[in-house]
Design a protein around this motif. Structure first.
Motif, PDB file in Angstrom:
ATOM      1  N   LYS A 154      41.721  82.522  20.648  1.00  0.00           N
ATOM      2  CA  LYS A 154      41.689  81.865  19.339  1.00  0.00           C
ATOM      3  C   LYS A 154      41.734  80.347  19.486  1.00  0.00           C
ATOM      4  O   LYS A 154      41.034  79.623  18.774  1.00  0.00           O
ATOM      5  N   ALA A 155      42.561  79.871  20.417  1.00  0.00           N
ATOM      6  CA  ALA A 155      42.667  78.429  20.635  1.00  0.00           C
ATOM      7  C   ALA A 155      41.348  77.860  21.156  1.00  0.00           C
ATOM      8  O   ALA A 155      40.919  76.771  20.736  1.00  0.00           O
ATOM      9  N   LEU A 156      40.692  78.591  22.044  1.00  0.00           N
ATOM     10  CA  LEU A 156      39.407  78.130  22.573  1.00  0.00           C
ATOM     11  C   LEU A 156      38.345  78.123  21.487  1.00  0.00           C
ATOM     12  O   LEU A 156      37.574  77.158  21.356  1.00  0.00           O
ATOM     13  N   ARG A 157      38.282  79.178  20.701  1.00  0.00           N
ATOM     14  CA  ARG A 157      37.311  79.232  19.589  1.00  0.00           C
ATOM     15  C   ARG A 157      37.534  78.078  18.619  1.00  0.00           C
ATOM     16  O   ARG A 157      36.577  77.458  18.141  1.00  0.00           O
ATOM     17  N   SER A 158      38.789  77.787  18.354  1.00  0.00           N
ATOM     18  CA  SER A 158      39.115  76.692  17.448  1.00  0.00           C
ATOM     19  C   SER A 158      38.615  75.362  17.989  1.00  0.00           C
ATOM     20  O   SER A 158      38.021  74.557  17.262  1.00  0.00           O
ATOM     21  N   ARG A 159      38.848  75.124  19.265  1.00  0.00           N
ATOM     22  CA  ARG A 159      38.404  73.865  19.879  1.00  0.00           C
ATOM     23  C   ARG A 159      36.880  73.746  19.863  1.00  0.00           C
ATOM     24  O   ARG A 159      36.324  72.693  19.556  1.00  0.00           O
ATOM     25  N   VAL A 160      36.215  74.839  20.215  1.00  0.00           N
ATOM     26  CA  VAL A 160      34.749  74.797  20.311  1.00  0.00           C
ATOM     27  C   VAL A 160      34.109  74.580  18.945  1.00  0.00           C
ATOM     28  O   VAL A 160      33.248  73.706  18.779  1.00  0.00           O
ATOM     29  N   GLU A 164      32.474  68.306  16.851  1.00  0.00           N
ATOM     30  CA  GLU A 164      31.470  67.816  15.919  1.00  0.00           C
ATOM     31  C   GLU A 164      30.071  67.755  16.513  1.00  0.00           C
ATOM     32  O   GLU A 164      29.890  67.465  17.695  1.00  0.00           O
ATOM     33  N   MET A 165      29.096  68.058  15.690  1.00  0.00           N
ATOM     34  CA  MET A 165      27.698  67.786  15.995  1.00  0.00           C
ATOM     35  C   MET A 165      27.238  66.743  14.981  1.00  0.00           C
ATOM     36  O   MET A 165      27.856  66.581  13.928  1.00  0.00           O
ATOM     37  N   THR A 166      26.168  66.055  15.273  1.00  0.00           N
ATOM     38  CA  THR A 166      25.779  64.916  14.450  1.00  0.00           C
ATOM     39  C   THR A 166      24.438  65.153  13.780  1.00  0.00           C
ATOM     40  O   THR A 166      23.477  65.595  14.417  1.00  0.00           O
ATOM     41  N   GLY A 167      24.390  64.839  12.482  1.00  0.00           N
ATOM     42  CA  GLY A 167      23.150  64.939  11.741  1.00  0.00           C
ATOM     43  C   GLY A 167      22.209  63.800  12.086  1.00  0.00           C
ATOM     44  O   GLY A 167      22.567  62.872  12.833  1.00  0.00           O
ATOM     45  N   ALA A 168      20.993  63.834  11.543  1.00  0.00           N
ATOM     46  CA  ALA A 168      19.969  62.830  11.860  1.00  0.00           C
ATOM     47  C   ALA A 168      20.405  61.421  11.499  1.00  0.00           C
ATOM     48  O   ALA A 168      20.011  60.445  12.141  1.00  0.00           O
ATOM     49  N   LEU A 169      21.250  61.286  10.468  1.00  0.00           N
ATOM     50  CA  LEU A 169      21.701  59.975  10.011  1.00  0.00           C
ATOM     51  C   LEU A 169      23.118  59.661  10.459  1.00  0.00           C
ATOM     52  O   LEU A 169      23.724  58.707   9.973  1.00  0.00           O
ATOM     53  N   GLY A 170      23.657  60.491  11.363  1.00  0.00           N
ATOM     54  CA  GLY A 170      24.970  60.195  11.931  1.00  0.00           C
ATOM     55  C   GLY A 170      26.149  60.885  11.288  1.00  0.00           C
ATOM     56  O   GLY A 170      27.293  60.605  11.644  1.00  0.00           O
ATOM     57  N   ASP A 172      28.940  63.504  10.806  1.00  0.00           N
ATOM     58  CA  ASP A 172      29.647  64.445  11.675  1.00  0.00           C
ATOM     59  C   ASP A 172      29.814  65.782  10.964  1.00  0.00           C
ATOM     60  O   ASP A 172      30.341  65.841   9.844  1.00  0.00           O
ATOM     61  N   LEU A 173      29.369  66.842  11.616  1.00  0.00           N
ATOM     62  CA  LEU A 173      29.452  68.194  11.069  1.00  0.00           C
ATOM     63  C   LEU A 173      30.146  69.088  12.086  1.00  0.00           C
ATOM     64  O   LEU A 173      29.868  68.992  13.287  1.00  0.00           O
ATOM     65  N   PRO A 174      31.039  69.964  11.665  1.00  0.00           N
ATOM     66  CA  PRO A 174      31.693  70.856  12.631  1.00  0.00           C
ATOM     67  C   PRO A 174      30.683  71.828  13.238  1.00  0.00           C
ATOM     68  O   PRO A 174      29.803  72.356  12.541  1.00  0.00           O
ATOM     69  N   GLY A 175      30.817  72.083  14.529  1.00  0.00           N
ATOM     70  CA  GLY A 175      29.929  73.025  15.194  1.00  0.00           C
ATOM     71  C   GLY A 175      29.997  74.416  14.594  1.00  0.00           C
ATOM     72  O   GLY A 175      29.075  75.220  14.766  1.00  0.00           O
ATOM     73  N   GLY A 176      31.082  74.686  13.872  1.00  0.00           N
ATOM     74  CA  GLY A 176      31.209  75.986  13.217  1.00  0.00           C
ATOM     75  C   GLY A 176      30.103  76.271  12.222  1.00  0.00           C
ATOM     76  O   GLY A 176      29.791  77.437  11.944  1.00  0.00           O
ATOM     77  N   LEU A 177      29.488  75.217  11.680  1.00  0.00           N
ATOM     78  CA  LEU A 177      28.358  75.436  10.784  1.00  0.00           C
ATOM     79  C   LEU A 177      27.195  76.082  11.531  1.00  0.00           C
ATOM     80  O   LEU A 177      26.475  76.929  10.991  1.00  0.00           O
ATOM     81  N   ALA A 178      26.998  75.677  12.783  1.00  0.00           N
ATOM     82  CA  ALA A 178      25.935  76.255  13.599  1.00  0.00           C
ATOM     83  C   ALA A 178      26.241  77.722  13.906  1.00  0.00           C
ATOM     84  O   ALA A 178      25.350  78.581  13.859  1.00  0.00           O
ATOM     85  N   PHE A 179      27.503  78.012  14.230  1.00  0.00           N
ATOM     86  CA  PHE A 179      27.899  79.390  14.477  1.00  0.00           C
ATOM     87  C   PHE A 179      27.605  80.262  13.266  1.00  0.00           C
ATOM     88  O   PHE A 179      27.003  81.337  13.370  1.00  0.00           O
ATOM     89  N   ALA A 180      28.006  79.795  12.074  1.00  0.00           N
ATOM     90  CA  ALA A 180      27.802  80.575  10.856  1.00  0.00           C
ATOM     91  C   ALA A 180      26.325  80.734  10.533  1.00  0.00           C
ATOM     92  O   ALA A 180      25.882  81.804  10.100  1.00  0.00           O
ATOM     93  N   ALA A 181      25.545  79.676  10.740  1.00  0.00           N
ATOM     94  CA  ALA A 181      24.112  79.728  10.432  1.00  0.00           C
ATOM     95  C   ALA A 181      23.407  80.795  11.248  1.00  0.00           C
ATOM     96  O   ALA A 181      22.503  81.484  10.751  1.00  0.00           O
ATOM     97  N   THR A 182      23.799  80.943  12.510  1.00  0.00           N
ATOM     98  CA  THR A 182      23.167  81.942  13.363  1.00  0.00           C
ATOM     99  C   THR A 182      23.788  83.326  13.170  1.00  0.00           C
ATOM    100  O   THR A 182      23.069  84.328  13.112  1.00  0.00           O
ATOM    101  N   ALA A 183      25.099  83.395  13.041  1.00  0.00           N
ATOM    102  CA  ALA A 183      25.770  84.687  12.893  1.00  0.00           C
ATOM    103  C   ALA A 183      25.353  85.383  11.598  1.00  0.00           C
ATOM    104  O   ALA A 183      25.218  86.615  11.561  1.00  0.00           O
ATOM    105  N   LEU A 184      25.153  84.613  10.531  1.00  0.00           N
ATOM    106  CA  LEU A 184      24.753  85.183   9.243  1.00  0.00           C
ATOM    107  C   LEU A 184      23.236  85.230   9.077  1.00  0.00           C
ATOM    108  O   LEU A 184      22.748  85.653   8.033  1.00  0.00           O
ATOM    109  N   ARG A 185      22.524  84.753  10.093  1.00  0.00           N
ATOM    110  CA  ARG A 185      21.050  84.713  10.076  1.00  0.00           C
ATOM    111  C   ARG A 185      20.520  83.945   8.867  1.00  0.00           C
ATOM    112  O   ARG A 185      19.561  84.373   8.213  1.00  0.00           O
ATOM    113  N   PHE A 186      21.146  82.821   8.611  1.00  0.00           N
ATOM    114  CA  PHE A 186      20.706  81.958   7.529  1.00  0.00           C
ATOM    115  C   PHE A 186      19.518  81.095   7.945  1.00  0.00           C
ATOM    116  O   PHE A 186      18.894  80.459   7.099  1.00  0.00           O
TER     117      PHE A 186
END
Length: 222
Positions: A154-160, A164-170, A172-186
């Protein structure tokens, strides 16, 4: 028993698939069902903090679909994903979805993103989301080998996923958005439309990633 009358079979199948993917991401998770007029907003939380000191970002995934009428306007319940899956398995229900009677109370269901005031803030590519999600999954799988304790995982998942990942204009977005986008097939499968840019919106301390499959929401970091 409350019954949601979904507008058509395609929408019913879409909600069933969304529920199954959310359950795969979190087998103990819940779905919040909110009705406004004749629109059903179905929300899940593939990631959210569990208690004080947990740095896991709150990431909500939301799909919206039409109901046959507005008679349930104002309805708002959270139910276990596992119970919803049982309802979808009953073909005799057709496009009628009986809401499980055992509602649950989880921390994220008491947090409501704004409904209005959204303005464009940034963009991020589909490819960037896939890259971030794949790297995160790999880091977790190699960093938490078989036999690792639940707390360590759980601690490792939280850290990962809080990294932050960065949008085109700078932005900061949590990497968790990427996880959700792929896991939910959005977003489309990797290799398809990787160059497509997705809009990032902002309103009242929240960010919303607009994807082909639905909306992903998280709080801004101040």
């Amino acid at each position: 028993m409350t019954v949601l009358e979904i507008s058509d079979p395609l929408a019913m199948a879409d909600l069933s698939a969304f529920t199954s993917l959310a359950h795969r991401a979190d087998s103990d998770g819940a779905m919040r069902l909110q009705v406004v007029a004749d629109v059903l907003a179905a929300s899940v939380a593939p990631l959210y903090p569990h208690g004080i000191g947990d740095s896991t970002p709150l990431v909500l995934g939301m799909r919206m679909l039409r109901l046959r009428s507005s008679e349930l306007d104002g309805f708002d319940e959270a139910v276990p994903l596992s119970n919803l899956i049982d309802r979808f398995a009953r073909e005799e229900n057709g496009t009628s979805l009986p809401v499980p009677p055992n509602s649950v109370l989880v921390s994220w269901t008491g947090i409501a993103p704004p409904r209005s005031g959204w303005r464009a803030r940034d963009t991020i590519s589909v490819g960037r989301l896939h890259e971030t999600a794949a790297a995160g999954v790999e880091e977790i799988s190699t960093g938490a080998p078989e036999g690792s304790g639940g707390h360590a995982v759980k601690a490792l998942r939280s850290r990962v996923w809080s990294r932050e990942m960065t949008g085109a204009l700078g932005t900061d977005l949590p990497g968790g958005l990427a996880f959700a986008a792929t896991a939910l097939r959005f977003i489309p499968a990797q290799g398809r439309d990787d160059d497509a840019e997705l809009d990032v919106m902002e309103s009242a301390g929240w960010l919303r990633l607009v994807t082909p499959g639905g909306h992903l929401l998280t709080r801004t970091r101040r």
